[in-house]
Design a protein around this motif. Sequence first.
Motif, mmCIF file in Angstrom:
data_model
loop_
_atom_site.group_PDB
_atom_site.id
_atom_site.type_symbol
_atom_site.label_atom_id
_atom_site.label_comp_id
_atom_site.label_asym_id
_atom_site.label_seq_id
_atom_site.Cartn_x
_atom_site.Cartn_y
_atom_site.Cartn_z
ATOM 1 N N TYR A 1 -9.654 2.684 1.152
ATOM 2 C CA TYR A 1 -8.538 3.527 1.591
ATOM 3 C C TYR A 1 -9.013 4.545 2.619
ATOM 4 O O TYR A 1 -10.105 5.052 2.558
ATOM 5 C CB TYR A 1 -7.910 4.283 0.408
ATOM 6 N N MET B 1 1.041 6.666 -6.787
ATOM 7 C CA MET B 1 -0.124 7.480 -7.136
ATOM 8 C C MET B 1 0.158 8.963 -6.926
ATOM 9 O O MET B 1 -0.230 9.813 -7.749
ATOM 10 C CB MET B 1 -1.328 7.056 -6.294
ATOM 11 N N ILE C 1 -5.833 2.315 -6.332
ATOM 12 C CA ILE C 1 -6.143 2.693 -4.954
ATOM 13 C C ILE C 1 -7.074 1.642 -4.375
ATOM 14 O O ILE C 1 -7.798 0.956 -5.110
ATOM 15 C CB ILE C 1 -6.802 4.082 -4.856
ATOM 16 N N GLU C 2 -7.025 1.510 -3.057
ATOM 17 C CA GLU C 2 -7.876 0.542 -2.386
ATOM 18 C C GLU C 2 -9.290 1.099 -2.246
ATOM 19 O O GLU C 2 -9.482 2.301 -2.025
ATOM 20 C CB GLU C 2 -7.320 0.222 -0.991
ATOM 21 N N ARG D 1 -9.921 2.713 -8.851
ATOM 22 C CA ARG D 1 -10.217 1.488 -8.112
ATOM 23 C C ARG D 1 -10.303 0.284 -9.047
ATOM 24 O O ARG D 1 -9.808 -0.795 -8.728
ATOM 25 C CB ARG D 1 -11.526 1.656 -7.334
ATOM 26 N N GLN E 1 0.814 -1.209 0.000
ATOM 27 C CA GLN E 1 0.000 0.000 0.000
ATOM 28 C C GLN E 1 0.852 1.265 0.000
ATOM 29 O O GLN E 1 0.517 2.254 -0.659
ATOM 30 C CB GLN E 1 -0.925 -0.013 1.219
ATOM 31 N N LYS F 1 2.246 1.789 -3.421
ATOM 32 C CA LYS F 1 1.145 2.187 -4.298
ATOM 33 C C LYS F 1 0.770 3.656 -4.083
ATOM 34 O O LYS F 1 0.523 4.389 -5.039
ATOM 35 C CB LYS F 1 -0.062 1.285 -4.040
ATOM 36 N N LYS F 2 0.780 4.086 -2.827
ATOM 37 C CA LYS F 2 0.457 5.478 -2.526
ATOM 38 C C LYS F 2 1.507 6.425 -3.106
ATOM 39 O O LYS F 2 1.166 7.434 -3.739
ATOM 40 C CB LYS F 2 0.351 5.687 -1.016
ATOM 41 N N ILE G 1 -8.471 11.742 -1.718
ATOM 42 C CA ILE G 1 -8.125 10.324 -1.623
ATOM 43 C C ILE G 1 -7.201 10.056 -0.440
ATOM 44 O O ILE G 1 -7.417 9.126 0.351
ATOM 45 C CB ILE G 1 -7.455 9.838 -2.920
ATOM 46 N N TYR G 2 -6.165 10.877 -0.299
ATOM 47 C CA TYR G 2 -5.098 10.587 0.667
ATOM 48 C C TYR G 2 -5.012 11.563 1.832
ATOM 49 O O TYR G 2 -4.240 11.333 2.755
ATOM 50 C CB TYR G 2 -3.748 10.566 -0.058
#
Length: 217
Positions: free
Chosen positions: A182, A10, A178-179, A173, A3, A6-7, A48-49
Amino acid sequence: MNQKTKKLTMLAMLAALSYVVMLVGRIPMVMFLKYDPKDVIITIGGFIYGPLSAAAISAVVSLVEMVTASDTGFYGLVMNVVSTCSFACTASLIYMKKRTLWGAVIGLIVGCVFMTGVMLLWNYFITPLYLLQPKEVVAAMLLPVFLPFNLIKGGLNAAVTMLIYKPVVSALRRANLIESSYNSNPQGKHKSLTLGTTLTSIFIIICLVMIVMIIWK
Protein backbone atom coordinates in the motif's frame (compact mmCIF):
# COMPACT_ATOMS: atom_id res chain seq x y z
CA MET A 1 -13.38 -6.13 -2.42
CA ASN A 2 -11.54 -3.43 -4.38
CA GLN A 3 -8.84 -1.28 -2.83
CA LYS A 4 -11.04 1.83 -2.40
CA THR A 5 -13.77 -0.14 -0.62
CA LYS A 6 -11.16 -1.86 1.51
CA LYS A 7 -9.66 1.49 2.49
CA LEU A 8 -13.04 2.98 3.45
CA THR A 9 -13.80 -0.12 5.50
CA MET A 10 -10.46 0.11 7.29
CA LEU A 11 -10.90 3.83 7.99
CA ALA A 12 -14.33 3.15 9.47
CA MET A 13 -12.88 0.35 11.61
CA LEU A 14 -10.04 2.59 12.81
CA ALA A 15 -12.49 5.38 13.66
CA ALA A 16 -14.69 2.97 15.62
CA LEU A 17 -11.67 1.53 17.44
CA SER A 18 -10.40 5.03 18.24
CA TYR A 19 -13.76 5.91 19.76
CA VAL A 20 -13.86 2.76 21.89
CA VAL A 21 -10.28 3.31 23.05
CA MET A 22 -11.19 6.89 23.96
CA LEU A 23 -14.15 5.71 26.06
CA VAL A 24 -12.36 2.96 27.99
CA GLY A 25 -8.92 4.54 28.21
CA ARG A 26 -9.75 7.98 29.59
CA ILE A 27 -7.54 9.02 32.51
CA PRO A 28 -8.25 12.32 34.31
CA MET A 29 -4.99 14.16 34.89
CA VAL A 30 -5.36 17.79 35.91
CA MET A 31 -8.30 20.20 35.91
CA PHE A 32 -10.51 19.32 32.91
CA LEU A 33 -7.64 17.65 31.03
CA LYS A 34 -7.90 13.93 30.35
CA TYR A 35 -5.50 11.58 28.62
CA ASP A 36 -6.83 8.96 26.24
CA PRO A 37 -4.93 6.85 23.70
CA LYS A 38 -7.13 7.40 20.64
CA ASP A 39 -4.28 9.31 18.93
CA VAL A 40 -2.33 6.04 18.79
CA ILE A 41 -4.96 4.42 16.57
CA ILE A 42 -5.36 7.56 14.47
CA THR A 43 -1.60 7.83 13.98
CA ILE A 44 -1.40 4.19 12.88
CA GLY A 45 -4.14 4.99 10.35
CA GLY A 46 -2.06 7.94 9.19
CA PHE A 47 1.06 5.77 8.86
CA ILE A 48 -0.89 3.35 6.68
CA TYR A 49 -2.96 5.74 4.57
CA GLY A 50 -1.41 9.17 5.00
CA PRO A 51 -2.05 12.41 6.94
CA LEU A 52 -5.35 13.23 5.21
CA SER A 53 -6.84 9.95 6.40
CA ALA A 54 -5.59 10.66 9.93
CA ALA A 55 -7.30 14.06 9.79
CA ALA A 56 -10.55 12.49 8.56
CA ILE A 57 -10.56 9.89 11.35
CA SER A 58 -9.81 12.60 13.91
CA ALA A 59 -12.70 14.78 12.73
CA VAL A 60 -15.20 11.91 12.79
CA VAL A 61 -14.14 10.59 16.19
CA SER A 62 -14.05 14.07 17.76
CA LEU A 63 -17.52 14.87 16.44
CA VAL A 64 -18.98 11.63 17.80
CA GLU A 65 -17.16 12.19 21.09
CA MET A 66 -18.64 15.69 21.38
CA VAL A 67 -22.24 14.47 21.08
CA THR A 68 -21.88 11.33 23.20
CA ALA A 69 -19.13 11.46 25.81
CA SER A 70 -17.59 14.92 26.09
CA ASP A 71 -18.54 17.59 28.61
CA THR A 72 -16.54 20.33 26.90
CA GLY A 73 -18.87 20.81 23.93
CA PHE A 74 -17.72 22.61 20.78
CA TYR A 75 -14.54 23.86 22.46
CA GLY A 76 -13.56 20.27 23.19
CA LEU A 77 -14.26 19.31 19.56
CA VAL A 78 -11.97 22.04 18.25
CA MET A 79 -9.17 21.26 20.69
CA ASN A 80 -9.41 17.51 20.04
CA VAL A 81 -9.11 17.96 16.28
CA VAL A 82 -6.24 20.45 16.58
CA SER A 83 -4.35 18.28 19.07
CA THR A 84 -4.75 15.01 17.18
CA CYS A 85 -4.03 16.48 13.75
CA SER A 86 -0.94 18.36 14.92
CA PHE A 87 0.44 15.08 16.29
CA ALA A 88 -0.85 12.37 13.96
CA CYS A 89 -0.78 14.31 10.67
CA THR A 90 2.72 15.68 11.31
CA ALA A 91 4.08 12.24 12.19
CA SER A 92 2.32 10.67 9.19
CA LEU A 93 3.58 13.33 6.80
CA ILE A 94 7.20 12.75 7.82
CA TYR A 95 6.76 8.96 7.73
CA MET A 96 5.32 9.13 4.21
CA LYS A 97 8.51 10.85 3.05
CA LYS A 98 10.76 8.30 4.76
CA ARG A 99 9.05 4.98 5.38
CA THR A 100 11.70 3.51 7.67
CA LEU A 101 12.08 2.94 11.39
CA TRP A 102 13.97 6.21 11.74
CA GLY A 103 11.34 7.98 9.67
CA ALA A 104 8.70 6.79 12.14
CA VAL A 105 10.81 7.77 15.16
CA ILE A 106 11.57 11.23 13.80
CA GLY A 107 7.95 11.73 12.75
CA LEU A 108 6.62 10.82 16.19
CA ILE A 109 9.15 13.02 18.00
CA VAL A 110 8.44 15.99 15.75
CA GLY A 111 4.70 15.33 16.07
CA CYS A 112 4.97 15.34 19.87
CA VAL A 113 6.95 18.60 19.96
CA PHE A 114 4.76 20.27 17.34
CA MET A 115 1.55 19.23 19.10
CA THR A 116 2.85 20.56 22.43
CA GLY A 117 3.71 23.94 20.95
CA VAL A 118 0.46 24.19 19.02
CA MET A 119 -1.65 23.33 22.04
CA LEU A 120 0.04 26.01 24.14
CA LEU A 121 -1.06 28.54 21.54
CA TRP A 122 -4.58 27.20 21.21
CA ASN A 123 -5.04 26.90 24.96
CA TYR A 124 -4.03 30.54 25.28
CA PHE A 125 -6.79 31.59 22.86
CA ILE A 126 -9.53 28.98 23.34
CA THR A 127 -9.37 27.96 27.02
CA PRO A 128 -10.34 31.42 28.33
CA LEU A 129 -13.57 31.13 26.31
CA TYR A 130 -14.30 27.71 27.82
CA LEU A 131 -13.36 28.61 31.41
CA LEU A 132 -14.81 32.11 31.17
CA GLN A 133 -11.57 33.44 32.58
CA PRO A 134 -9.25 36.28 31.46
CA LYS A 135 -6.37 35.29 29.20
CA GLU A 136 -3.94 36.30 31.92
CA VAL A 137 -5.29 33.53 34.16
CA VAL A 138 -4.88 30.92 31.45
CA ALA A 139 -1.44 32.28 30.47
CA ALA A 140 -0.27 31.63 34.03
CA MET A 141 -1.25 27.95 33.60
CA LEU A 142 0.52 27.36 30.27
CA LEU A 143 3.90 26.25 31.65
CA PRO A 144 2.90 24.52 34.92
CA VAL A 145 -0.25 22.78 33.57
CA PHE A 146 -0.63 22.60 29.78
CA LEU A 147 3.04 22.12 28.86
CA PRO A 148 3.68 18.99 30.99
CA PHE A 149 0.25 17.56 30.15
CA ASN A 150 0.85 17.76 26.40
CA LEU A 151 4.43 16.50 26.65
CA ILE A 152 3.27 13.49 28.67
CA LYS A 153 0.35 12.88 26.31
CA GLY A 154 2.52 13.15 23.20
CA GLY A 155 5.31 11.05 24.67
CA LEU A 156 2.94 8.25 25.70
CA ASN A 157 1.20 8.23 22.32
CA ALA A 158 4.53 8.19 20.48
CA ALA A 159 5.88 5.31 22.60
CA VAL A 160 2.75 3.17 22.28
CA THR A 161 2.55 3.83 18.52
CA MET A 162 6.13 2.65 18.07
CA LEU A 163 5.44 -0.41 20.20
CA ILE A 164 2.35 -1.69 18.39
CA TYR A 165 2.54 -0.29 14.83
CA LYS A 166 4.46 -3.16 13.23
CA PRO A 167 2.47 -5.96 14.92
CA VAL A 168 -0.82 -4.26 14.01
CA VAL A 169 0.18 -3.75 10.37
CA SER A 170 1.47 -7.32 10.11
CA ALA A 171 -1.82 -8.66 11.49
CA LEU A 172 -3.84 -6.51 9.08
CA ARG A 173 -1.78 -7.76 6.14
CA ARG A 174 -2.21 -11.39 7.17
CA ALA A 175 -5.97 -10.78 7.37
CA ASN A 176 -5.79 -9.25 3.88
CA LEU A 177 -7.30 -5.99 5.19
CA ILE A 178 -4.48 -3.86 3.79
CA GLU A 179 -2.18 -4.44 0.85
CA SER A 180 1.45 -5.27 1.58
CA SER A 181 2.45 -2.71 -1.02
CA TYR A 182 0.00 0.00 0.00
CA ASN A 183 1.09 3.52 -0.94
CA SER A 184 3.49 2.11 -3.51
CA ASN A 185 1.58 3.96 -6.25
CA PRO A 186 3.85 6.96 -6.94
CA GLN A 187 1.08 9.15 -8.33
CA GLY A 188 -1.30 8.53 -5.43
CA LYS A 189 1.47 8.90 -2.89
CA HIS A 190 2.64 12.17 -4.46
CA LYS A 191 -0.90 13.60 -4.47
CA SER A 192 -1.53 12.68 -0.83
CA LEU A 193 1.89 14.00 0.17
CA THR A 194 1.30 17.29 -1.64
CA LEU A 195 -2.11 17.81 -0.03
CA GLY A 196 -0.78 16.88 3.39
CA THR A 197 2.18 19.25 3.03
CA THR A 198 -0.12 22.07 1.89
CA LEU A 199 -2.51 21.63 4.82
CA THR A 200 0.35 21.39 7.30
CA SER A 201 1.89 24.56 5.89
CA ILE A 202 -1.43 26.40 6.22
CA PHE A 203 -1.72 25.19 9.81
CA ILE A 204 1.81 26.38 10.61
CA ILE A 205 1.02 29.79 9.11
CA ILE A 206 -2.08 30.05 11.32
CA CYS A 207 0.04 29.23 14.38
CA LEU A 208 2.61 31.86 13.40
CA VAL A 209 -0.16 34.43 13.06
CA MET A 210 -1.36 33.49 16.55
CA ILE A 211 2.17 33.97 17.91
CA VAL A 212 2.38 37.40 16.31
CA MET A 213 -0.99 38.32 17.84
CA ILE A 214 0.32 37.37 21.29
CA ILE A 215 3.59 39.29 20.85
CA TRP A 216 1.97 42.43 19.52
CA LYS A 217 -0.91 42.45 21.97
